[in-house]
Design an enzyme around this catalytic site. Structure first.
Site, PDB file in Angstrom:
ATOM      1  N   LYS A  54       0.811  -1.018   0.137  1.00 19.70           N
ATOM      2  CA  LYS A  54      -0.140   0.080   0.047  1.00 19.70           C
ATOM      3  C   LYS A  54       0.982   1.272   0.203  1.00 19.70           C
ATOM      4  O   LYS A  54       0.571   2.209  -0.813  1.00 19.70           O
ATOM      5  CB  LYS A  54      -0.928   0.232   1.111  1.00 19.70           C
ATOM      6  N   GLN A  98      -3.939  -1.049  10.707  1.00 23.08           N
ATOM      7  CA  GLN A  98      -3.650  -2.231  10.208  1.00 23.08           C
ATOM      8  C   GLN A  98      -4.444  -3.384  11.174  1.00 23.08           C
ATOM      9  O   GLN A  98      -3.887  -3.458  12.086  1.00 23.08           O
ATOM     10  CB  GLN A  98      -2.424  -2.663   9.914  1.00 23.08           C
ATOM     11  N   ASP A 121     -10.338   3.926   5.501  1.00 23.34           N
ATOM     12  CA  ASP A 121     -10.837   2.746   5.256  1.00 23.34           C
ATOM     13  C   ASP A 121     -12.129   2.569   5.404  1.00 23.34           C
ATOM     14  O   ASP A 121     -12.878   1.471   5.119  1.00 23.34           O
ATOM     15  CB  ASP A 121     -10.319   1.954   6.463  1.00 23.34           C
TER      16      ASP A 121
END
Ligand code: NAP
Length: 293
Positions: A54, A98, A121
């Protein structure tokens, strides 16, 4: 094989290029470089691979990647302090935590502490609620990618009979919301669904997000249907590690009209949509119109 293979990798590359062009324009016209913070607790090897790929995509789009890797023993209070610091940092436009987090940390408390305007997200309860209400929201990346892939086949998803397999908060439920916003007729299937093959056979659009290697067989598919395979399953084939989806690709491709491969389908679109969300969050922070991408 009769199905058209949906080129997620190619579509993601094109989307990333469009985002990069907008990022360059932001730099030239407003002197702003979008920044995204990757927060990782501990050094889980799989998470490190995800964060690295990413981070690379973020840099290639001309954005700034900020790495906040913390020791595995970090307390919830210390992680909340890091989130508060990133929320207050004007150079940070997106915050990505994460998952999974170590067991001493409640992931819900952390996600709820992220500024919803930086929640790239799309997991913050405010964004989840706005999406459910049909209001503008930062939506989760994998579901956004699934809908874009489906729209590469169906010019309009209005009235399309869609079956979503899986009801997780990160894939199944937000995919359902996005499809409802497109005026599709949506059924959600899950582990308690009766006659799963029969339910799937109704679908013009089948989105499989269950995490079960190759569960979906050829005779579960309506001829000509579009199949989007979200699954990422690590299996051994002849003693060799392989990644397969939730769909038995070769079999299903004989019946479907279009299908995403694994890898090379949904996965690359997820990363491209993360860049898109970061661009959108940056434009919103600057009170600039959201670029039409
Ligand atoms: P999850 O949280 O484990 O949810 C799985 C869902 O599938 C649940 O709703 C479960 O039903 C349902 N399910 C499980 N077994 C089933 C069965 N035999 N029949 C029908 N439904 C069944 O998984 P997730 O996080 O949504 O991820 C799903 C898959 O997508 C995984 O392979 C994951 O690795 C992959 N994924 C890929 C990307 C990407 O970028 N490509 C991103 C995210 C996830 P219940 O609710 O009844 O338990």
């Amino acid at each position: 094989m009769s199905a058209r293979i949906i080129d997620g990798k190619g579509m993601a590359g094109a989307l990333r290029a469009r985002v990069a062009a907008e990022v360059a324009r932001l730099a030239t016209e407003h002197g702003v470089t979008p920044g995204i913070a990757f927060v990782q607790v501990g050094a889980d090897p799989a998470s490190q691979v995800y964060v690295r790929s990413k981070g690379k995509a973020v840099s290639e789009a001309g954005m700034r990647a900020i790495d906040r890797t913390l020791p595995v023993e970090t307390s919830e209070a210390d992680l909340l302090a890091v989130i508060a610091e990133l929320n207050a940092d004007a150079f940070v436009n997106g915050i990505l935590v994460q998952l999974p987090l170590p067991k001493q940390i409640d992931a819900h408390n952390i996600i709820s502490a992220i500024d919803p305007a930086k929640d790239v997200d799309g997991f913050h309860p405010l964004n989840v609620g706005r999406l459910a209400r049909g209001l503008p929201a930062l939506a989760p990346c994998t579901p956004l990618g699934c809908v874009m892939l489906a729209k590469s086949v169906h010019a309009s998803l209005e009235g399309v009979e869609a079956v979503v397999m899986g009801r997780s908060n990160i894939v199944g439920k937000p995919v359902m919301q996005l499809l409802l916003a497109e005026n599709s007729t949506v059924t959600i299937a899950h582990s308690r669904t009766r006659d799963l093959p029969g339910v799937c056979r109704r679908a013009d659009l089948l989105i499989a997000a269950i995490g079960k290697p190759e569960l979906v067989r050829g005779d579960w598919i309506k001829p000509g249907a579009t199949v989007i395979d979200v699954g990422i399953n690590r299996v051994q084939v002849d003693g060799q590690p392989r990644i397969v989806g939730d769909v038995a690709f070769e079999e299903v491709a004989q019946v479907a009209g279009a299908i995403t491969p694994v890898p090379g389908g949904v996965g690359p679109m997820t990363i491209a949509c993360l860049l898109l969300n970061t661009l959108r969050a940056t434009c919103a922070a600057l009170r600039l119109p959201c670029p039409a991408i």
